[in-house]
Each structure stands twice: as C-alpha cells, then as structure tokens.
Design a protein around this motif. Structure first.
Motif, PDB file in Angstrom:
ATOM      1  N   ALA A 125       0.824  -1.207   0.000  1.00 13.92           N
ATOM      2  CA  ALA A 125       0.000   0.000   0.000  1.00 13.92           C
ATOM      3  C   ALA A 125       0.859   1.258   0.000  1.00 13.92           C
ATOM      4  N   VAL A 126       1.862   1.316   0.867  1.00 14.08           N
ATOM      5  CA  VAL A 126       2.684   2.524   0.961  1.00 14.08           C
ATOM      6  C   VAL A 126       3.550   2.695  -0.281  1.00 14.08           C
ATOM      7  N   LEU A 127       4.066   1.607  -0.824  1.00 12.24           N
ATOM      8  CA  LEU A 127       4.818   1.713  -2.075  1.00 12.24           C
ATOM      9  C   LEU A 127       3.955   2.287  -3.191  1.00 12.24           C
ATOM     10  N   ARG A 128       2.680   1.864  -3.253  1.00 13.38           N
ATOM     11  CA  ARG A 128       1.784   2.409  -4.272  1.00 13.38           C
ATOM     12  C   ARG A 128       1.455   3.871  -3.983  1.00 13.38           C
ATOM     13  N   ILE A 129       1.247   4.220  -2.716  1.00 12.05           N
ATOM     14  CA  ILE A 129       0.971   5.617  -2.373  1.00 12.05           C
ATOM     15  C   ILE A 129       2.133   6.503  -2.787  1.00 12.05           C
ATOM     16  N   ARG A 130       3.338   6.043  -2.551  1.00 11.87           N
ATOM     17  CA  ARG A 130       4.527   6.804  -2.956  1.00 11.87           C
ATOM     18  C   ARG A 130       4.516   7.055  -4.458  1.00 11.87           C
ATOM     19  N   ARG A 235      -7.111  14.949  -6.659  1.00 14.93           N
ATOM     20  CA  ARG A 235      -7.822  13.798  -6.119  1.00 14.93           C
ATOM     21  C   ARG A 235      -7.438  13.597  -4.658  1.00 14.93           C
ATOM     22  N   THR A 236      -8.193  12.741  -3.986  1.00 19.35           N
ATOM     23  CA  THR A 236      -7.941  12.408  -2.579  1.00 19.35           C
ATOM     24  C   THR A 236      -7.818  10.900  -2.441  1.00 19.35           C
ATOM     25  N   LEU A 237      -6.800  10.468  -1.701  1.00 23.33           N
ATOM     26  CA  LEU A 237      -6.555   9.051  -1.484  1.00 23.33           C
ATOM     27  C   LEU A 237      -6.893   8.698  -0.045  1.00 23.33           C
ATOM     28  N   THR A 245      -9.688  -6.036   1.677  1.00 22.19           N
ATOM     29  CA  THR A 245     -10.312  -6.072   0.355  1.00 22.19           C
ATOM     30  C   THR A 245     -10.199  -4.746  -0.381  1.00 22.19           C
ATOM     31  N   GLN A 246      -9.949  -3.656   0.343  1.00 21.59           N
ATOM     32  CA  GLN A 246      -9.822  -2.349  -0.311  1.00 21.59           C
ATOM     33  C   GLN A 246      -8.976  -1.433   0.564  1.00 21.59           C
ATOM     34  N   ARG A 247      -7.673  -1.672   0.530  1.00 18.39           N
ATOM     35  CA  ARG A 247      -6.785  -0.861   1.360  1.00 18.39           C
ATOM     36  C   ARG A 247      -6.698   0.571   0.849  1.00 18.39           C
ATOM     37  N   LEU A 248      -6.710   0.740  -0.471  1.00 18.83           N
ATOM     38  CA  LEU A 248      -6.586   2.069  -1.061  1.00 18.83           C
ATOM     39  C   LEU A 248      -7.824   2.410  -1.873  1.00 18.83           C
ATOM     40  N   ALA A 249      -8.226   3.658  -1.797  1.00 19.68           N
ATOM     41  CA  ALA A 249      -9.306   4.171  -2.629  1.00 19.68           C
ATOM     42  C   ALA A 249      -8.945   5.595  -3.034  1.00 19.68           C
ATOM     43  N   ILE A 250      -9.099   5.908  -4.332  1.00 17.87           N
ATOM     44  CA  ILE A 250      -8.799   7.243  -4.842  1.00 17.87           C
ATOM     45  C   ILE A 250     -10.101   7.879  -5.313  1.00 17.87           C
ATOM     46  N   ALA A 284      -5.514  -2.067  -7.468  1.00 15.28           N
ATOM     47  CA  ALA A 284      -5.203  -3.437  -7.057  1.00 15.28           C
ATOM     48  C   ALA A 284      -3.792  -3.492  -6.489  1.00 15.28           C
ATOM     49  N   LEU A 285      -3.630  -4.236  -5.413  1.00 13.18           N
ATOM     50  CA  LEU A 285      -2.335  -4.401  -4.776  1.00 13.18           C
ATOM     51  C   LEU A 285      -1.950  -5.871  -4.773  1.00 13.18           C
ATOM     52  N   VAL A 286      -0.694  -6.139  -5.082  1.00 14.65           N
ATOM     53  CA  VAL A 286      -0.171  -7.495  -4.982  1.00 14.65           C
ATOM     54  C   VAL A 286       0.389  -7.662  -3.581  1.00 14.65           C
ATOM     55  N   GLU A 287      -0.277  -8.460  -2.764  1.00 13.99           N
ATOM     56  CA  GLU A 287       0.128  -8.599  -1.370  1.00 13.99           C
ATOM     57  C   GLU A 287       1.470  -9.318  -1.264  1.00 13.99           C
ATOM     58  N   ARG A 288       2.355  -8.744  -0.478  1.00 16.21           N
ATOM     59  CA  ARG A 288       3.689  -9.326  -0.235  1.00 16.21           C
ATOM     60  C   ARG A 288       4.167  -8.852   1.121  1.00 16.21           C
ATOM     61  N   GLU A 289       4.791  -9.716   1.880  1.00 14.43           N
ATOM     62  CA  GLU A 289       5.241  -9.317   3.206  1.00 14.43           C
ATOM     63  C   GLU A 289       6.243  -8.170   3.100  1.00 14.43           C
ATOM     64  N   ALA A 290       5.981  -7.121   3.887  1.00 10.11           N
ATOM     65  CA  ALA A 290       6.822  -5.935   3.828  1.00 10.11           C
ATOM     66  C   ALA A 290       8.271  -6.240   4.183  1.00 10.11           C
ATOM     67  N   LEU A 291       8.480  -7.119   5.154  1.00 15.97           N
ATOM     68  CA  LEU A 291       9.848  -7.432   5.555  1.00 15.97           C
ATOM     69  C   LEU A 291      10.632  -8.104   4.430  1.00 15.97           C
ATOM     70  N   ARG A 292       9.950  -8.893   3.616  1.00 12.14           N
ATOM     71  CA  ARG A 292      10.648  -9.524   2.495  1.00 12.14           C
ATOM     72  C   ARG A 292      11.102  -8.476   1.494  1.00 12.14           C
ATOM     73  N   THR A 293      10.260  -7.491   1.225  1.00  9.35           N
ATOM     74  CA  THR A 293      10.640  -6.398   0.329  1.00  9.35           C
ATOM     75  C   THR A 293      11.770  -5.587   0.925  1.00  9.35           C
ATOM     76  N   MET A 294      11.731  -5.374   2.246  1.00 12.59           N
ATOM     77  CA  MET A 294      12.793  -4.643   2.909  1.00 12.59           C
ATOM     78  C   MET A 294      14.131  -5.384   2.782  1.00 12.59           C
ATOM     79  N   VAL A 295      14.111  -6.702   2.964  1.00 17.64           N
ATOM     80  CA  VAL A 295      15.333  -7.500   2.826  1.00 17.64           C
ATOM     81  C   VAL A 295      15.882  -7.383   1.402  1.00 17.64           C
TER      82      VAL A 295
END
Length: 343
Positions: A125-130, A235-237, A245-250, A284-295
C-alpha cells in the motif's frame, strides 16, 4: 548475515533472511542463548552466541541486522560499522539525533550501507501511495490526516509519540515528492492513566509547500484504527490498512477554486468555489510481506552501493521530528521549527 537480537522483532528478521536468496544467515546473537536457540529450532545450522565480538570476528559475516533495544543501537551498530560490516537497524535509528548522526557519518566515511527497517514503507500500500503521490496523480499535496490508535501496549521507556509516531513519520518522509519536507511541528498529549508519559498525542506538521500533516496516536482506544487521508489538488486518497479487500481508494471528489485573475473584470473581487463528485477507483495491490521487500532492498543497497530507500539519513529525518515533537509536548504544544527555533 548475522542477526543481533532474538527478542520481539528478531525472529521476523531471522525468518526473512533465511528465506532470501541474497543472504545466508550465519549467526543469531542474543544475550539469552536459549531464547536464540528456540527461535532457530532444533535442526538449524545457524550458529548461536551471546557475544557480538564473536560475530564481528567472523570474516564471513558481511552484514548485520540490529534488533536490540533502541538504547543499544549506537553501541551495537557502531561496533559493526567500525568492523566494516553493512548495518540494518530497527526503528528508531538511535535514541537521539546526535547518536544517529554518528552512525550516518561512520557509514558514509567507510562506504557502507546503513539502512533503517522502516517496515511500513515497504508494504504494498505505501509503495503504491509513494508512486501515486510522486506521479502527480493527486496533484499538489494539500494535507495528510493519519490515525494510528489501539488499546495498549503501554511502553515502559517511551511515550506514545516515540512508540507509534515513528511509523507515520517514516511513511510521510518516504512518500513525499522530492523537495517537499516538514519545517515545523507542534505536539499535544495527555497521560490520562497516570503512567508518567503521554498515552494519547496529536502531532501537527507544517510542510515547506504550505501543506499540513496531522497524526493521532493513542494507546487507550478500545478499537484499532489504521487510516490515512491524503488530499491533493486533483484527487484524494484514502488508506485503510485494516481493510484487506480495499486498502486504497482514490476519489475524484473535491473542491475547485477559480481565482480572481482567471475571472472577468466584474468578478475579480470574488473567488468562485465549486465542488466536483467523480468516480472512485480502488487500485489493485499485490500482497507481499513488507519485511521480504525490505530485505530485498537491503541486498540491492549493499550490492549497488546506492543508499537504501530508507537509509540512515531517512532515519535522521524521523529523529529530528521526534525530538522536536518531544520539545513541543514538554512546552505545552509550542511550535518547534526543525531548524531548532521555536515560536
């Protein structure tokens, strides 16, 4: 790779480093070696020790991850840096800006990667917001309003600002477009249960563009809320981290203003305000553990020599705001400018 600390967060790092193709976990170091062995299980080939010196004397160890209490970050991370190892540090980078600056200076002097594990920054979610905010899809940032509240856990050594706000401040630092930064902060809080530190707090940050950011952090809420609203000129996010099911909405909904220089001569004394109500889209977001992306990001930084997305300087910026917020809280909510002055 060596992980230092097998307490609350260390096991999560152990699991993700063990599953990474970029790292081979060689050591788990903890003052309680029995706890470290329990984390690894009966059949692990990872070595266990209670001695940091033993880890750093192993020439095969090229990098470490520090998951010890914040008050030990300077000593542990500095020992690793001076031994020539790349260092990942849990939040916060240190307990003061000055201590964090020592770590950043040492890493830069030695050409080593110093990274902060600001975990939330690596969530999908935060990567997409960025990406959305930096692409200009929202337009110019007007405001950010964030709520991070739940019941407990009341910490023994820090107030609610130092416990919960680092998540939100690191996210703000991560998503802001280049050139946009906080310039002042004011903090208000209360200790309603008499534990000697603020359990509920509100932080207001002013940005150099005129935008404003507001954070509500709370240990005493009977419900858990993790939401943020990011308003732009187009727009507003809305981010609801607890809605899988809907973490982000624009929303293409907002206010538009026609300024006097855009109007005819007879209307120049007025500003016309209009409201628009357009579509809502849910990316749409592809769910992935944040720690794995951080590693993965830690590996990229080490191999490329480029700073990590949440490098030591990002950790310093968060510490700068936290220290200013503490000063403001202690002085009744006085506005503290991040260059050190107050009003």
């Amino acid at each position: 790779m060596a992980v230092i600390g097998a307490g609350y967060w260390g096991p999560n790092l152990v699991r993700n480093f063990q599953s990474s193709a970029d790292f081979r976990l060689r050591w788990l170091c903890d003052l309680d070696v029995d706890r470290a062995r329990r984390v690894l299980g009966d059949y692990s080939t990872v070595r266990v020790t209670d001695s940091l010196d033993t880890v750093l004397s192993d020439d095969q160890v090229q990098a470490v991850a520090v998951a010890t209490p914040a008050g030990t970050h300077l000593a542990v991370a500095m020992a690793a840096l001076t031994a020539g190892r790349h260092v990942l540090v849990e939040k916060p980078l240190a307990v003061t800006w000055q201590e964090g600056q020592q770590l950043v200076a040492e890493a830069e002097r030695r050409g080593l990667s110093l990274m902060c594990d600001h975990t939330y920054c690596y969530t999908p979610a935060v990567l997409r917001i960025r990406d959305i905010l930096r692409s200009g899809d929202l337009g110019d940032l007007h405001y950010l309003d964030s709520v991070r509240i739940n019941l407990g856990l009341v910490q023994r050594d820090v107030d609610v600002i130092w416990d919960l706000a680092p998540h939100d401040l690191s996210i703000l630092d991560f998503i802001l477009p280049p050139g946009v930064a906080p310039v002042a902060v004011a903090a208000h809080g209360t200790d309603g249960i008499g534990v000697g530190r603020a359990c509920v707090a509100y932080l207001t940050l002013w940005l150099n563009t005129g935008a404003i950011a507001h954070f509500h952090v709370n240990w005493l809420s009977p419900v858990k809320v993790r939401t943020a609203i990011i308003g732009g000129s187009k727009r507003t996010l809305v981010w609801d981290d607890l809605n899988p099911t809907q973490r982000l909405a624009i929303f293409d909904r907002g206010v538009e203003v026609a300024y006097p220089d855009e109007l005819g001569p007879e209307q120049r004394r007025d500003m016309l305000v209009s409201y628009r109500s357009g579509d809502m889209i849910a990316p749409a977001l592809v769910e992935r553990e944040a720690l794995r992306t951080m590693v993965d990001e830690y590996a990229r930084s080490i191999r490329s020599g480029a700073p990590a997305l949440t490098d030591g300087r990002a950790g310093l910026r968060v510490l700068s705001v936290l220290e200013a917020a503490s000063r403001s809280l202690a002085d009744g909510g006085r506005t503290i400018h991040l260059n050190g002055s107050d009003t």
